[in-house]
Scaffold this active site. Structure first.
Site, PDB file in Angstrom:
ATOM      1  CB  ALA A   1      14.848  -9.299  30.054  1.00 20.78           C
ATOM      2  CE  LYS A   2      19.865  -1.128  31.270  1.00 14.82           C
ATOM      3  NZ  LYS A   2      19.686  -0.830  32.526  1.00 14.82           N
ATOM      4  CB  ALA A   3      12.481  -5.351  29.104  1.00 16.02           C
TER       5      ALA A   3
ATOM      6  CE1 TYR B   1      15.716   0.537  34.279  1.00 16.21           C
ATOM      7  CE2 TYR B   1      15.252  -0.962  32.639  1.00 16.21           C
ATOM      8  CZ  TYR B   1      16.176  -0.325  33.715  1.00 16.21           C
ATOM      9  OH  TYR B   1      17.121  -1.220  33.871  1.00 16.21           O
TER      10      TYR B   1
END
Ligand code: PPE
Length: 318
Positions: free
Chosen positions: A154-156, A160
């Protein structure tokens, strides 16, 4: 320039695209997002691998049990609409889906799900000269998250926080980027890029099981390299493989194909962009700059400029 933003189904002026401070995302980092580039190719403005990016957004949302009230196709069309409305010929596209207002507390199930698509102009991610000269990087002192902690597929937004620690340390140490190792110490990826290593003419990159983001540029580079007869292996590699590599480079939507010329003050190869890196960079730019698109990776903004019929989105190989 401040361009209109697509906010829950319609374009609104930049200044009006605001949220409440008690939105769940502000407190708990509960967003999923994408980064996509639209290029001003010689055949017209075109978005690189739009369906694949939107599919990853939908996948990211599913992993986090967020129900996006729009189909993948609607999100793709909305991106094109936002670009057209901006008048930009080339831009970066940032779709983001986040938990909004509702109840306070970790449980997000009673909060709204909001969908935004913004566009802006974004130049070379790691510096203009970097694409030709390469960047100086370090091995990060922070690891990539362990499997089964934060879902790496998942690019959550929350992922970051770790990436920002890596990036800040690198910059404070006079480097452009940090390369993260997995919790077992294997080469993983940069704070916002996938990593490739070349030795003796063979190309290596980390396997997806190592908590890397399954990059769409990574997938394109693997395809372009194999088409040119290179062997590409997904492999567990130790830290020191970096120091004896012939070539190293990053891939990513923002970073495109950026050579690495040193790691931890070890010179890589000749200390500048290596030949295989240059060949693959050229192959990539042939698609996104010249608009040569045998794979159907481009979605042209102006339908009339479309020369190639895009194939159905390739399955994003894990
Ligand atoms: N790994 C990470 C951690 C990552 O963030 C990116 C993209 C990639 C690999 C490459 O994935 P792809 O873009 O699908 O090839 N990072 C995005 C965000 C950068 C930012 O600073 O924001 C990007 O490149 O758009």
């Amino acid at each position: 320039m401040k361009h209109d933003i697509w906010f829950n189904g319609k374009l609104v002026p930049y200044e009006e695209a605001t949220i409440h401070v008690l939105s769940h995302v502000v407190h708990y980092g509960s967003s999923v997002f994408e980064g996509i580039r639209c290029y001003n190719t010689e055949r017209g403005s075109a978005v690189f691998r739009l369906p694949e990016h939107m599919r990853r957004l939908v996948d990211s949302a599913k992993i986090y049990r967020m129900e996006i009230p729009y189909s993948q196709e609607t999100l793709e069309a909305a991106s094109l609409e936002t670009i057209r409305n901006s008048g930009l010929e080339a831009c970066y596209i940032r779709p983001v889906v986040f938990r909004g207002t509702g109840k306070m507390g970790v449980n997000p199930l009673n909060n709204s799900v909001e969908t935004v698509i913004a566009v802006w102009e974004w130049g070379a991610y790691l510096g203009e000269e970097a694409l030709a000269e390469g960047v100086d990087v370090e091995v990060a002192s922070w690891n990539r998250m362990a499997p089964n902690t934060f879902p790496a597929l998942a690019k959550a937004g929350g992922n970051y926080l770790n990436a920002a620690l890596v990036k800040m340390n690198a910059l404070k140490n006079g480097k452009m980027e940090g390369i993260m190792l997995s919790t077992d110490g294997f080469l993983a990826e940069g704070s916002g890029e996938n990593l490739f290593l070349v030795r003796d003419g063979k190309i290596y990159t980390a396997p997806v099981g190592l908590s890397i983001l399954p990059g769409i540029t990574r997938d394109a580079i693997v395809t372009l390299a194999r088409e040119r007869g290179y062997t590409v292996e997904e492999k567990l590699l130790p830290r020191e493989a970096l120091y004896i590599a012939d070539e190293l480079f990053f891939t990513g939507t923002a970073a495109e194909v950026t050579p690495i010329r040193s790691v931890d003050h070890y010179q890589i190869g000749e200390g500048r962009r290596g030949p295989i890196t240059e060949e693959l960079q050229e192959a990539f730019f042939d698609v996104v700059h010249r608009g040569n698109d045998p794979h159907g990776w481009l979605t042209f903004i102006d339908e009339s400029e479309k020369e190639f019929e895009p194939t159905a989105a390739a399955a994003l190989a894990l």
